[in-house]
Write an enzyme that holds these catalytic residues in place. Structure first.
Site, PDB file in Angstrom:
ATOM      1  CG  HIS A 100      21.490  25.631  86.546  1.00 61.21           C
ATOM      2  ND1 HIS A 100      22.088  25.271  87.974  1.00 61.21           N
ATOM      3  CD2 HIS A 100      20.141  25.843  86.719  1.00 61.21           C
ATOM      4  CE1 HIS A 100      20.956  25.543  88.911  1.00 61.21           C
ATOM      5  NE2 HIS A 100      19.641  25.666  88.214  1.00 61.21           N
ATOM      6  CG  HIS A 102      16.481  27.410  84.473  1.00 61.52           C
ATOM      7  ND1 HIS A 102      15.654  26.182  84.896  1.00 61.52           N
ATOM      8  CD2 HIS A 102      17.124  27.922  85.707  1.00 61.52           C
ATOM      9  CE1 HIS A 102      16.105  26.048  86.318  1.00 61.52           C
ATOM     10  NE2 HIS A 102      16.904  26.944  86.661  1.00 61.52           N
TER      11      HIS A 102
HETATM   12  P1  5GP Z   1      17.266  25.996  90.108  1.00 66.16           P
HETATM   13  O1  5GP Z   1      15.925  25.869  90.662  1.00 66.16           O
HETATM   14  O2  5GP Z   1      18.685  25.433  90.985  1.00 66.16           O
HETATM   15  O3  5GP Z   1      17.674  27.165  89.320  1.00 66.16           O
HETATM   16  O4  5GP Z   1      17.208  24.695  89.061  1.00 66.16           O
HETATM   17  C1  5GP Z   1      17.470  23.420  88.957  1.00 66.16           C
HETATM   18  C2  5GP Z   1      16.842  22.685  88.146  1.00 66.16           C
HETATM   19  O5  5GP Z   1      17.444  21.495  88.044  1.00 66.16           O
HETATM   20  C3  5GP Z   1      15.494  22.424  88.428  1.00 66.16           C
HETATM   21  O6  5GP Z   1      14.521  23.010  87.318  1.00 66.16           O
HETATM   22  C4  5GP Z   1      15.272  20.919  88.401  1.00 66.16           C
HETATM   23  O7  5GP Z   1      14.168  20.264  87.917  1.00 66.16           O
HETATM   24  C5  5GP Z   1      16.458  20.386  87.618  1.00 66.16           C
HETATM   25  N1  5GP Z   1      17.095  19.099  88.113  1.00 66.16           N
HETATM   26  C6  5GP Z   1      17.355  18.813  89.495  1.00 66.16           C
HETATM   27  N2  5GP Z   1      18.103  17.567  89.186  1.00 66.16           N
HETATM   28  C7  5GP Z   1      18.029  17.017  88.017  1.00 66.16           C
HETATM   29  C8  5GP Z   1      18.531  15.865  87.263  1.00 66.16           C
HETATM   30  O8  5GP Z   1      19.146  15.187  87.955  1.00 66.16           O
HETATM   31  N3  5GP Z   1      18.272  15.973  86.109  1.00 66.16           N
HETATM   32  C9  5GP Z   1      17.833  16.909  85.383  1.00 66.16           C
HETATM   33  N4  5GP Z   1      17.835  16.857  84.057  1.00 66.16           N
HETATM   34  N5  5GP Z   1      17.309  18.075  85.907  1.00 66.16           N
HETATM   35  C10 5GP Z   1      17.500  18.201  87.111  1.00 66.16           C
END
Ligand code: 5GP
Ligand code: ZN
Length: 135
Positions: A100, A102
């Site tokens: 993903h 951001h």
């Molecule tokens: P990472 O730290 O893996 O780059 O980012 C994962 C992101 O996914 C985090 O910012 C977290 O807040 C978001 N996230 C985790 N679970 C969910 C969810 O069930 N729904 C949404 N909309 N965001 C999520």
């Protein structure tokens, strides 16, 4: 679809999200723990864990959608700028193993910041020699 993957389940409509954009390849929705107002995640609907696991065609399409969604957010909110963040691996803070991007909207003077300090020139030179490569 990976059954144990929360983002696959969001892409399949099994878990709700606040959708910002969708097409045949990608889905974009608001991050549930936003760094800033409008913090949005852009995911491919097909599962892959991170950058190194994702084929180049999917990455190219994904980045074009990141651009499209960011441009829309910048006008619609609005914001002054934005950061693109894409974490790979636990050490980098990746908590969801479905690739993903951001999109983190920024406003002039907001408190979000990466902290860094000047590098040592000899160490930078040696590092570039160690990891540099030709195409
Ligand atoms: P990472 O730290 O893996 O780059 O980012 C994962 C992101 O996914 C985090 O910012 C977290 O807040 C978001 N996230 C985790 N679970 C969910 C969810 O069930 N729904 C949404 N909309 N965001 C999520
Ligand atoms: Zn997945």
């Amino acid at each position: 679809m990976a059954n144990d993957c929360i983002f696959c389940r969001i892409a399949a409509g099994e878990i709700p999200c606040f959708k910002v954009y969708e097409d045949e390849l990608v889905l974009a929705y608001l991050d549930i723990n936003p760094f800033s107002e409008g913090h949005t995640l852009v995911i491919p609907k097909a599962h892959s864990a991170g950058l190194l696991d994702t084929d180049d065609a999917t990455l190219a399409a994904l980045l074009s959608r990141v651009k499209k969604v960011a441009a829309h957010i910048k006008e619609a909110l609005p914001c002054d700028g934005f950061n693109i963040l894409q974490n790979n691996g636990e050490a980098a803070g990746q908590t969801v193993r479905h690739i993903h991007f951001h999109i983190i909207p920024r406003r002039n003077g907001d408190p979000l910041a990466f902290s860094n300090s000047p590098g040592d020139m000899e160490r930078l030179k040696a590092l570039a020699q160690r990891i540099g490569f030709a195409q």
